[in-house]
Design a protein around this motif. Structure first.
Motif, short mmCIF file in Angstrom:
data_model
loop_
_atom_site.label_atom_id
_atom_site.label_comp_id
_atom_site.label_asym_id
_atom_site.label_seq_id
_atom_site.Cartn_x
_atom_site.Cartn_y
_atom_site.Cartn_z
N ALA A 162 0.83 -1.20 0.00
CA ALA A 162 0.00 0.00 0.00
C ALA A 162 0.86 1.24 0.00
O ALA A 162 2.05 1.21 0.34
CB ALA A 162 -0.92 -0.01 1.22
N GLU A 163 0.26 2.37 -0.39
CA GLU A 163 0.94 3.65 -0.32
C GLU A 163 1.01 4.09 1.15
O GLU A 163 0.46 3.45 2.03
CB GLU A 163 0.18 4.68 -1.17
N ALA A 164 1.69 5.18 1.39
CA ALA A 164 1.89 5.64 2.76
C ALA A 164 0.57 5.88 3.50
O ALA A 164 0.47 5.66 4.70
CB ALA A 164 2.73 6.92 2.76
N ASN A 165 -0.46 6.32 2.77
CA ASN A 165 -1.75 6.60 3.41
C ASN A 165 -2.68 5.39 3.41
O ASN A 165 -3.85 5.51 3.80
CB ASN A 165 -2.44 7.77 2.73
N GLY A 166 -2.17 4.24 2.96
CA GLY A 166 -2.98 3.03 2.97
C GLY A 166 -3.70 2.75 1.67
O GLY A 166 -4.29 1.67 1.50
N ASP A 167 -3.69 3.69 0.72
CA ASP A 167 -4.34 3.47 -0.57
C ASP A 167 -3.55 2.47 -1.40
O ASP A 167 -2.34 2.28 -1.21
CB ASP A 167 -4.43 4.78 -1.36
N VAL A 168 -4.24 1.83 -2.34
CA VAL A 168 -3.58 0.92 -3.27
C VAL A 168 -3.98 1.32 -4.70
O VAL A 168 -5.12 1.72 -4.95
CB VAL A 168 -3.93 -0.55 -3.00
N ALA A 169 -3.05 1.21 -5.62
CA ALA A 169 -3.29 1.63 -7.00
C ALA A 169 -3.81 0.47 -7.83
O ALA A 169 -3.36 -0.67 -7.69
CB ALA A 169 -2.01 2.17 -7.62
N SER A 170 -4.78 0.77 -8.70
CA SER A 170 -5.27 -0.19 -9.68
C SER A 170 -4.70 0.21 -11.03
O SER A 170 -5.17 1.17 -11.65
CB SER A 170 -6.81 -0.20 -9.73
N ALA A 171 -3.70 -0.54 -11.50
CA ALA A 171 -3.10 -0.23 -12.80
C ALA A 171 -4.10 -0.46 -13.92
O ALA A 171 -4.10 0.25 -14.93
CB ALA A 171 -1.85 -1.10 -13.01
N CYS A 172 -4.97 -1.44 -13.76
CA CYS A 172 -5.95 -1.75 -14.81
C CYS A 172 -6.94 -0.61 -15.02
O CYS A 172 -7.29 -0.28 -16.15
CB CYS A 172 -6.73 -3.02 -14.46
N LEU A 173 -7.38 0.00 -13.94
CA LEU A 173 -8.44 1.00 -14.02
C LEU A 173 -7.94 2.43 -14.00
O LEU A 173 -8.72 3.36 -14.25
CB LEU A 173 -9.43 0.79 -12.87
N GLY A 174 -6.67 2.64 -13.67
CA GLY A 174 -6.17 4.00 -13.56
C GLY A 174 -6.76 4.74 -12.38
O GLY A 174 -6.84 5.98 -12.38
N LEU A 175 -7.15 4.00 -11.35
CA LEU A 175 -7.73 4.57 -10.14
C LEU A 175 -7.00 4.00 -8.93
O LEU A 175 -6.11 3.17 -9.07
CB LEU A 175 -9.22 4.24 -10.05
#
Length: 246
Positions: A162-175
């Motif tokens: 996860a990123e520092a704030n806990g978010d995770v990137a979806s490469a497939c969706l660009g979100l």
């Protein structure tokens, strides 16, 4: 692969979404699970309202093989997204009716009764049989989010940090996916939300309506303030040139 009749070796067309059961008979675990599923689907559909090449679904049966269709022993994903397809109403997702297309993203909402399956049999099916590139697990009560990406060489999932704030990137969706506090269906809790490239949470219909109302009120307040300032000016200095003294 065409189905074979028990009484004849002549291949017959496989059943489609109109023939196959589309209700797996398994209700969502709780009101919160149902609301979380609907929130993710609603916000993404609204975000892509002008796109006809994507399908967003949830709690829907997915059929991917003759044996699995006959046994009907696979519960569909809580939320899934398919790209490079056509947007239309579906009763279930039948891979052989969809030119072999399978989900690009799957999200499962964990519960005590489903966690073992979500981490075991389902994870194996998504990786080895459906080749789903991105798999996410979220617990609506603890707020724990896990992201996995498919290693196509081994057909297994690797944990995505996860990123520092806990978010995770979806490469497939660009979100991105991240946990944010908010109110949905009168529940003020931490929700799993879609987040765009600018860091904005993708709004639900209710949130869009609320934002529009806030903008309208802000515009009205600004107009009242301008009118009050104009009235004060005219009281002191007289009407503006070209204005009315009435």
């Amino acid at each position: 692969m065409p189905f074979q009749s028990e009484n004849s070796p002549v291949p017959i067309p496989p059943p489609g979404e109109d023939e196959l059961p589309y209700d797996d008979g398994e209700p969502m675990e709780s009101e919160r699970h149902r609301a979380q599923m609907d929130l993710l689907i609603e916000a993404l559909k609204l975000h892509w309202h002008d796109r006809d090449d994507v399908y967003v679904g949830g709690n829907m049966a997915i059929y991917f093989s003759e044996l699995q269709a006959k046994k009907n022993d696979f519960r569909g994903p809580d939320v899934f997204v398919v790209l490079d397809t056509n947007r239309r109403e579906r009763k279930s997702w039948v891979v052989w009716q969809e030119d072999g297309r399978t989900p690009d993203v799957v999200i499962e909402l964990l519960s005590d009764s489903t966690e073992a399956v979500d981490r075991g049999d389902k994870m194996r099916v998504y990786a080895k049989l459906l080749h789903v590139p991105e798999y996410y697990l979220f617990d609506p009560f603890s707020g724990a989010l896990e992201a996995y990406a498919l290693d196509r060489a081994t057909r297994s999932y690797a944990r995505v940090p996860a990123e520092a704030n806990g978010d995770v990137a979806s490469a497939c969706l660009g979100l991105r996916l991240g946990v944010r506090n908010g109110t949905y269906r009168c529940l003020e809790i931490d929700w799993l939300r879609w987040i765009d490239a600018e860091g904005h949470v993708l709004p639900t219909g209710e949130e869009q309506a609320r934002a529009a109302q806030d903008q309208a009120r802000a515009a009205q307040d600004q107009a009242k303030q301008l009118a009050a300032r104009l009235a004060a000016y005219e009281k002191q200095f007289g009407p503006l040139p070209g204005g009315s003294s009435d």
